[in-house]
Design an enzyme around this catalytic site. Sequence first.
Site, PDB file in Angstrom:
ATOM      1  N   HIS A  14       0.852  -1.199   0.000  1.00  0.00           N
ATOM      2  CA  HIS A  14       0.000   0.000   0.000  1.00  0.00           C
ATOM      3  C   HIS A  14       0.883   1.243   0.000  1.00  0.00           C
ATOM      4  O   HIS A  14       2.098   1.154   0.152  1.00  0.00           O
ATOM      5  CB  HIS A  14      -0.936   0.013   1.224  1.00  0.00           C
ATOM      6  N   CYS A  33       5.697   6.736   3.804  1.00  0.00           N
ATOM      7  CA  CYS A  33       4.524   5.951   3.364  1.00  0.00           C
ATOM      8  C   CYS A  33       3.875   6.550   2.127  1.00  0.00           C
ATOM      9  O   CYS A  33       2.948   5.971   1.565  1.00  0.00           O
ATOM     10  CB  CYS A  33       3.493   5.863   4.489  1.00  0.00           C
ATOM     11  N   HIS A  39       4.808   0.008  -0.571  1.00  0.00           N
ATOM     12  CA  HIS A  39       5.663  -0.847   0.259  1.00  0.00           C
ATOM     13  C   HIS A  39       4.719  -1.861   0.894  1.00  0.00           C
ATOM     14  O   HIS A  39       3.504  -1.695   0.833  1.00  0.00           O
ATOM     15  CB  HIS A  39       6.397  -0.019   1.317  1.00  0.00           C
ATOM     16  N   HIS A  41       3.565  -5.101   3.870  1.00  0.00           N
ATOM     17  CA  HIS A  41       3.584  -5.609   5.244  1.00  0.00           C
ATOM     18  C   HIS A  41       3.077  -7.050   5.248  1.00  0.00           C
ATOM     19  O   HIS A  41       2.290  -7.442   4.386  1.00  0.00           O
ATOM     20  CB  HIS A  41       2.661  -4.784   6.147  1.00  0.00           C
ATOM     21  N   ASP A  79      -4.948 -10.648   0.099  1.00  0.00           N
ATOM     22  CA  ASP A  79      -3.634 -11.288   0.210  1.00  0.00           C
ATOM     23  C   ASP A  79      -2.868 -11.177  -1.109  1.00  0.00           C
ATOM     24  O   ASP A  79      -3.408 -11.503  -2.171  1.00  0.00           O
ATOM     25  CB  ASP A  79      -3.806 -12.759   0.592  1.00  0.00           C
ATOM     26  N   HIS A  80      -1.626 -10.710  -1.016  1.00  0.00           N
ATOM     27  CA  HIS A  80      -0.777 -10.502  -2.194  1.00  0.00           C
ATOM     28  C   HIS A  80      -1.409  -9.549  -3.208  1.00  0.00           C
ATOM     29  O   HIS A  80      -1.398  -9.788  -4.409  1.00  0.00           O
ATOM     30  CB  HIS A  80      -0.379 -11.838  -2.837  1.00  0.00           C
ATOM     31  N   GLU A 124      -0.229  -4.352  11.698  1.00  0.00           N
ATOM     32  CA  GLU A 124       0.557  -3.996  10.518  1.00  0.00           C
ATOM     33  C   GLU A 124       1.986  -4.522  10.673  1.00  0.00           C
ATOM     34  O   GLU A 124       2.610  -4.985   9.712  1.00  0.00           O
ATOM     35  CB  GLU A 124       0.578  -2.480  10.327  1.00  0.00           C
TER      36      GLU A 124
END
Lengths: 136, 140
Positions: A14, A33, A39, A41, A79-80, A124
């Site tokens: 994100h 950010c 980037h 998490h 996810d991903h 996070e």
Amino acid sequence: MVYLTRKAEFAASHYYHNPEFTPEENRAIFGKCNNPNGHGHNYTLEVTVKGKVDPKSGFVVDLKKLKDVMNREVLDAMDHRFLNKEVPEFLTQIPTTENLAIAIWQRLAPRLNAAQLHRVRVYETPDLFVDFYGEA
Amino acid sequence: MKAYLTRRYLFSASHRLHRNGMPEEWNRETYGKCNNPHGHGHNYHLEVTVSGPVDPRTGMVCNLVDLDGFVQREIVERFGLQNLNTLPEFASDVPTTENLCVAIYEILRRGFRKAHLERVRMEETMMNSFAYAGGAEIRE
């Protein structure tokens, strides 16, 4: 009343950006950010439901069903993924951990029939998490 | 939409549990190994929970830069790598983790203005932790 918590993990990328702010404001408020390339998490999700223990099954909720709903509503969608570009909520909202917890609550709450959703917790990182209890 | 943001921090400090003015025997019986006059130390994990409406412009309860800066300046620098017994906060109170938790809560309550302080939780070791919400009940 018994509380049951199920964990899941997902990895996503994100970045934080508000198109109403100037580039300078975006950098000042969101810092690193704000990098538009994003980037990522490894998020840990904890979903807590509450309810009475069914005397026949001994369950608050059938874990298999809870897991299926979490997989379908959250993991399949997030996810991903690049949250800003691929998850509808974040086309208009900034995918902060706060908004992620709220979005996950809103996805799960209408689909948990047997038990009542109590808390959505999103980590996070191990040192930063947000709790949402459905409060206005 | 009201959300609760929790951030974890780490600092190390030493202390000795000893109540001045009480007999040596009472101190030894009450505090056991923790009464060792040379003191001992812990790696304290601190959890700060703040709450508030999520700002629709930023998506945040409060900017982490503000919370991290405050905690670093007012708490980690004050207590980290210190002997807690030598600090003014513990001139008359025993530096138990209960009292440390309350002292840290009070520093945040008085000084941190960017979000509502909900709770302070401290892990003294992996085996024991303490939480304080200004006297309010704590919701898990």
